[in-house]
Design a protein around this motif. Structure first.
Motif, short mmCIF file in Angstrom:
data_model
loop_
_atom_site.label_atom_id
_atom_site.label_comp_id
_atom_site.label_asym_id
_atom_site.label_seq_id
_atom_site.Cartn_x
_atom_site.Cartn_y
_atom_site.Cartn_z
N GLY A 288 0.82 -1.20 0.00
CA GLY A 288 0.00 0.00 0.00
C GLY A 288 0.86 1.25 0.00
O GLY A 288 1.82 1.36 0.77
N LEU A 289 0.53 2.21 -0.86
CA LEU A 289 1.28 3.46 -0.95
C LEU A 289 0.73 4.44 0.08
O LEU A 289 -0.43 4.85 0.01
N ARG A 290 1.57 4.81 1.06
CA ARG A 290 1.14 5.75 2.10
C ARG A 290 0.85 7.12 1.48
O ARG A 290 1.58 7.59 0.61
N SER A 291 -0.19 7.76 1.98
CA SER A 291 -0.49 9.11 1.51
C SER A 291 0.40 10.16 2.16
O SER A 291 0.52 11.28 1.67
N SER A 292 1.07 9.77 3.28
CA SER A 292 2.03 10.64 3.95
C SER A 292 2.92 9.76 4.82
O SER A 292 2.72 8.55 4.89
N PHE A 293 3.89 10.37 5.49
CA PHE A 293 4.79 9.60 6.35
C PHE A 293 4.25 9.47 7.78
O PHE A 293 4.94 8.94 8.65
N ALA A 294 3.04 9.91 8.03
CA ALA A 294 2.44 9.74 9.35
C ALA A 294 2.22 8.26 9.64
O ALA A 294 1.97 7.45 8.73
N VAL A 295 2.30 7.86 10.91
CA VAL A 295 2.18 6.45 11.30
C VAL A 295 0.84 5.87 10.86
O VAL A 295 0.75 4.75 10.38
N ASP A 296 -0.23 6.63 11.06
CA ASP A 296 -1.57 6.14 10.75
C ASP A 296 -2.07 6.63 9.40
O ASP A 296 -3.28 6.67 9.15
N ALA A 297 -1.17 7.01 8.51
CA ALA A 297 -1.59 7.54 7.21
C ALA A 297 -2.30 6.47 6.39
O ALA A 297 -1.84 5.32 6.33
N PRO A 298 -3.44 6.78 5.78
CA PRO A 298 -4.12 5.81 4.91
C PRO A 298 -3.34 5.63 3.61
O PRO A 298 -2.41 6.39 3.30
N CYS A 299 -3.71 4.62 2.86
CA CYS A 299 -3.06 4.36 1.58
C CYS A 299 -3.95 4.84 0.44
O CYS A 299 -5.18 4.79 0.52
N SER A 300 -3.31 5.31 -0.60
CA SER A 300 -4.05 5.84 -1.74
C SER A 300 -4.22 4.82 -2.85
O SER A 300 -5.16 4.91 -3.64
N THR A 301 -3.31 3.84 -2.92
CA THR A 301 -3.41 2.79 -3.94
C THR A 301 -2.37 1.73 -3.63
O THR A 301 -1.67 1.79 -2.62
N VAL A 302 -2.24 0.75 -4.51
CA VAL A 302 -1.17 -0.25 -4.42
C VAL A 302 -0.05 0.17 -5.36
O VAL A 302 -0.28 0.50 -6.52
#
Length: 408
Positions: A288-302
């Motif tokens: 999963g590609l993180r939307s940011s470097f935050a620990v709980d950042a959601p993913c935007s795509t694979v």
């Protein structure tokens, strides 16, 4: 060691809809054997297997070992299922990705009360099995007492199978099985690696000198690659490690595979996985590609990154289209990270990757690597539907080159 094969009357075959119709005339029976082989040698392996039951002439002509070994193998995606042996007619369901058709490889020749396919090498299928044969009540009782597990290797096209030396049940529950050429097998766990070669016919145990449990180990050529989490309980930090087969018990052993130029390439992923790229000299890193470097950042795509082992350079090989990615999770900002909470399974190899998810029922997402080496066109994304035999929503699988080039 137990070795057997299917009887001639129950020889394993491939079932493919629409193939194998008997000919309307029989002049072909008058052809010399070498001419008949020349004609039938233009068929694919799948078509050859479908033609064998047509008549005795075809069966005799298509049972020659040198002729069968000369056929190009059939590359399949084999689906794993823990209850593959529970059916009255146990079989392995597999996808021929070239024609997008599903076929069935019968496994009824295996004499085990239960088995589970786990991996493959060219022409050979590996399965965890109950070591006790199903025909012996005393053997089954002994198995129930000792909980013996073994790896079996078979060629589903010929019906031959062989048991490898037995292992404890802990290895089957926690070990990742890797199969290489010439019958070499590895079982990798968190603490140790077992190595098997047909010559000594025994398992060798090597301690695993890694900082954490290896994730998605893969075997390419003469080396094993794996990811390890070297971070903290609060934040993962992934690194790539490798070990040559000859160094499993040596001083060098496992070593990090890294370059200063890579920077934070692993930090952009949530729970990445490794697979083999096309050609045997490239690694695929998928997650999963993180939307940011935050620990709980959601993913935007694979995201799929590709490492060229010759140049040690990464490139962006592909990103799952947003409309496809949305099918794997609930809509909105709470979409689960691909692989971040095990809602997406990733499997495949040799330049093809498949994705299954709990919310994607009856189909798989498929990515195919660009044929041109070094081309970063994003690959080809598509859906594979019509999965047979499995009502469950989650699937797992591995690449299997079915053929006659090896026997157990």
């Amino acid at each position: 060691m137990h070795e057997t094969h299917a009887d001639d009357d129950s020889e394993a075959s491939v079932e493919v809809p629409g193939l194998g119709a008997p000919p309307s005339a029989s002049p072909i029976q008058l052809l010399p054997q070498d001419v008949l082989h020349n004609v039938l040698g233009r068929l694919t392996l799948c078509e050859v297997l479908a033609c064998r039951p047509v008549c005795r002439t075809f069966r005799d002509a298509l049972s020659s070992s040198p002729f069968l070994a000369s056929l190009s193998p059939l590359r399949l995606l084999a689906l794993r299922h823990p209850r593959a042996a529970a059916s009255p007619h146990p079989s392995l369901h597999a996808l021929d990705p070239s024609f997008r058709r599903w076929i069935r490889l019968p496994l009824s020749f295996l004499p085990f009360p239960s088995f589970s396919p786990v991996t493959a090498s060219p022409s050979l299928l590996y399965l965890w099995v109950d070591a006790a044969p199903s025909s012996s009540a005393s053997a089954v009782a002994t198995f129930a007492k000792n909980h013996t597990k073994s790896l079996a290797v078979c060629n589903p096209l010929t019906g031959f199978h062989r048991l490898l030396p037995p292992l404890g049940s802990a290895w089957s529950r926690h070990g990742t099985v890797l199969a290489g050429p010439d019958g070499a097998v590895l079982v990798v766990t968190e603490l140790a690696t077992l190595s098997y070669a047909p010559g000594p016919d025994r398992w060798l145990k090597f301690p695993l000198s890694l900082p954490s449990k290896p994730r998605s180990p893969i075997l390419m050529a003469d080396s094993v690659f794996a990811l390890c989490d070297v971070g903290t309980p609060w934040r993962s930090q992934w690194k790539l490690f490798s070990c040559r087969l000859g160094d499993l018990g040596g001083v060098r052993g496992w070593a990090p595979l890294e370059q200063q130029e890579w920077g934070n390439v692993f930090d952009i992923f949530k729970r990445p996985r490794l697979l083999a790229g096309a050609g045997g000299s490239r690694l695929l890193l998928i997650g999963g590609l993180r939307s940011s470097f935050a620990v709980d950042a959601p993913c935007s795509t694979v995201l799929i990154l590709r490492l060229d082992l010759a140049t040690m350079e990464w490139d962006d090989a592909g990103r799952m289209p947003p409309e496809m990615y949305r099918c794997f999770g609930a809509s909105g900002p709470s979409v689960a990270a691909a692989g971040g909470n095990n809602k997406v399974k990733v499997f495949g190899g040799d330049g093809k990757v498949w994705f299954s998810g709990k919310r994607v029922k009856g189909k798989l997402a498929m990515w195919e690597e660009e044929e041109e080496v070094g081309k970063s066109g994003g690959g080809l994304w598509s859906w594979v539907e019509g999965i047979p035999g499995y009502p469950e929503a989650m699937y797992r699988g591995f690449v299997f080159d079915a053929g006659f080039t090896a026997t157990p």
